[in-house]
Scaffold this motif. Sequence first.
Motif, PDB file in Angstrom:
ATOM      1  N   VAL A   5      -4.296  61.640  24.391  1.00  0.00           N
ATOM      2  CA  VAL A   5      -3.882  62.921  24.953  1.00  0.00           C
ATOM      3  C   VAL A   5      -2.524  63.266  24.370  1.00  0.00           C
ATOM      4  N   THR A   6      -2.417  64.412  23.720  1.00  0.00           N
ATOM      5  CA  THR A   6      -1.139  64.792  23.135  1.00  0.00           C
ATOM      6  C   THR A   6      -0.300  65.628  24.084  1.00  0.00           C
ATOM      7  N   PHE A   7      -0.952  66.294  25.019  1.00  0.00           N
ATOM      8  CA  PHE A   7      -0.229  67.041  26.035  1.00  0.00           C
ATOM      9  C   PHE A   7      -1.128  67.167  27.251  1.00  0.00           C
ATOM     10  N   ALA A   8      -0.526  67.451  28.384  1.00  0.00           N
ATOM     11  CA  ALA A   8      -1.297  67.648  29.607  1.00  0.00           C
ATOM     12  C   ALA A   8      -1.226  69.111  29.982  1.00  0.00           C
ATOM     13  N   SER A   9      -2.363  69.700  30.240  1.00  0.00           N
ATOM     14  CA  SER A   9      -2.433  71.104  30.625  1.00  0.00           C
ATOM     15  C   SER A   9      -2.651  71.181  32.125  1.00  0.00           C
ATOM     16  N   ILE A  10      -1.574  71.090  32.860  1.00  0.00           N
ATOM     17  CA  ILE A  10      -1.651  71.051  34.318  1.00  0.00           C
ATOM     18  C   ILE A  10      -1.066  72.344  34.861  1.00  0.00           C
ATOM     19  N   ASP A  11      -1.841  73.031  35.682  1.00  0.00           N
ATOM     20  CA  ASP A  11      -1.380  74.328  36.170  1.00  0.00           C
ATOM     21  C   ASP A  11      -1.155  74.357  37.683  1.00  0.00           C
ATOM     22  N   ILE A  12      -1.015  73.173  38.285  1.00  0.00           N
ATOM     23  CA  ILE A  12      -0.677  73.112  39.702  1.00  0.00           C
ATOM     24  C   ILE A  12       0.485  72.143  39.866  1.00  0.00           C
ATOM     25  N   ASN A  13       1.154  72.211  40.996  1.00  0.00           N
ATOM     26  CA  ASN A  13       2.241  71.295  41.284  1.00  0.00           C
ATOM     27  C   ASN A  13       1.670  69.943  41.703  1.00  0.00           C
ATOM     28  N   LEU A  14       2.233  68.888  41.141  1.00  0.00           N
ATOM     29  CA  LEU A  14       1.825  67.531  41.481  1.00  0.00           C
ATOM     30  C   LEU A  14       3.045  66.759  41.944  1.00  0.00           C
ATOM     31  N   ASN A  60      14.784  64.301  28.365  1.00  0.00           N
ATOM     32  CA  ASN A  60      15.984  65.002  28.840  1.00  0.00           C
ATOM     33  C   ASN A  60      15.656  66.174  29.758  1.00  0.00           C
ATOM     34  N   ILE A  61      14.658  65.981  30.601  1.00  0.00           N
ATOM     35  CA  ILE A  61      14.296  66.981  31.604  1.00  0.00           C
ATOM     36  C   ILE A  61      15.098  66.660  32.852  1.00  0.00           C
ATOM     37  N   THR A  62      15.924  67.599  33.252  1.00  0.00           N
ATOM     38  CA  THR A  62      16.764  67.368  34.425  1.00  0.00           C
ATOM     39  C   THR A  62      16.484  68.423  35.475  1.00  0.00           C
ATOM     40  N   PRO A  63      16.521  68.050  36.706  1.00  0.00           N
ATOM     41  CA  PRO A  63      16.661  66.663  37.158  1.00  0.00           C
ATOM     42  C   PRO A  63      15.345  65.911  37.022  1.00  0.00           C
ATOM     43  N   ALA A  64      15.423  64.633  36.732  1.00  0.00           N
ATOM     44  CA  ALA A  64      14.238  63.787  36.621  1.00  0.00           C
ATOM     45  C   ALA A  64      13.861  63.337  38.025  1.00  0.00           C
ATOM     46  N   VAL A  65      13.006  64.096  38.664  1.00  0.00           N
ATOM     47  CA  VAL A  65      12.701  63.876  40.082  1.00  0.00           C
ATOM     48  C   VAL A  65      11.303  63.323  40.341  1.00  0.00           C
ATOM     49  N   GLY A  66      10.465  63.219  39.309  1.00  0.00           N
ATOM     50  CA  GLY A  66       9.123  62.700  39.511  1.00  0.00           C
ATOM     51  C   GLY A  66       8.161  63.725  40.068  1.00  0.00           C
ATOM     52  N   PHE A  67       8.507  64.989  39.931  1.00  0.00           N
ATOM     53  CA  PHE A  67       7.678  66.105  40.373  1.00  0.00           C
ATOM     54  C   PHE A  67       7.188  66.828  39.138  1.00  0.00           C
ATOM     55  N   VAL A  68       5.917  67.240  39.118  1.00  0.00           N
ATOM     56  CA  VAL A  68       5.360  67.944  37.964  1.00  0.00           C
ATOM     57  C   VAL A  68       4.946  69.334  38.424  1.00  0.00           C
ATOM     58  N   GLY A  69       5.463  70.339  37.770  1.00  0.00           N
ATOM     59  CA  GLY A  69       5.117  71.715  38.119  1.00  0.00           C
ATOM     60  C   GLY A  69       6.348  72.581  38.220  1.00  0.00           C
ATOM     61  N   LEU A  70       6.178  73.694  38.859  1.00  0.00           N
ATOM     62  CA  LEU A  70       7.282  74.626  39.040  1.00  0.00           C
ATOM     63  C   LEU A  70       8.038  74.270  40.300  1.00  0.00           C
TER      64      LEU A  70
END
Length: 71
Positions: A5-14, A60-70
């Motif tokens: 998998v080269t990228f993940a196409s996720i369109d919901i908050n995880l 370098n995604i800040t803050p690194a909170v372990g949340f995926v999405g908007l």
Amino acid sequence: TIPSVTFASIDINLKYGSRGTEVIELQEFLISKGYLSSTATGNFFSLTRLAVIAYQRAENITPAVGFVGLI
């Protein structure tokens, strides 16, 4: 075999506690990048959260909170 998998196409908050096919996609992405060494279960718990944080820090995604999405 695990698909590459080269990228993940996720369109919901995880986040911690999320479940489902989107979590499997996220986990397969993290496995392919070397951030998660377990199997894709579809359950977003501690190991997945730690892997997301490690990926966020490496990118370098800040803050690194372990949340995926908007936020």
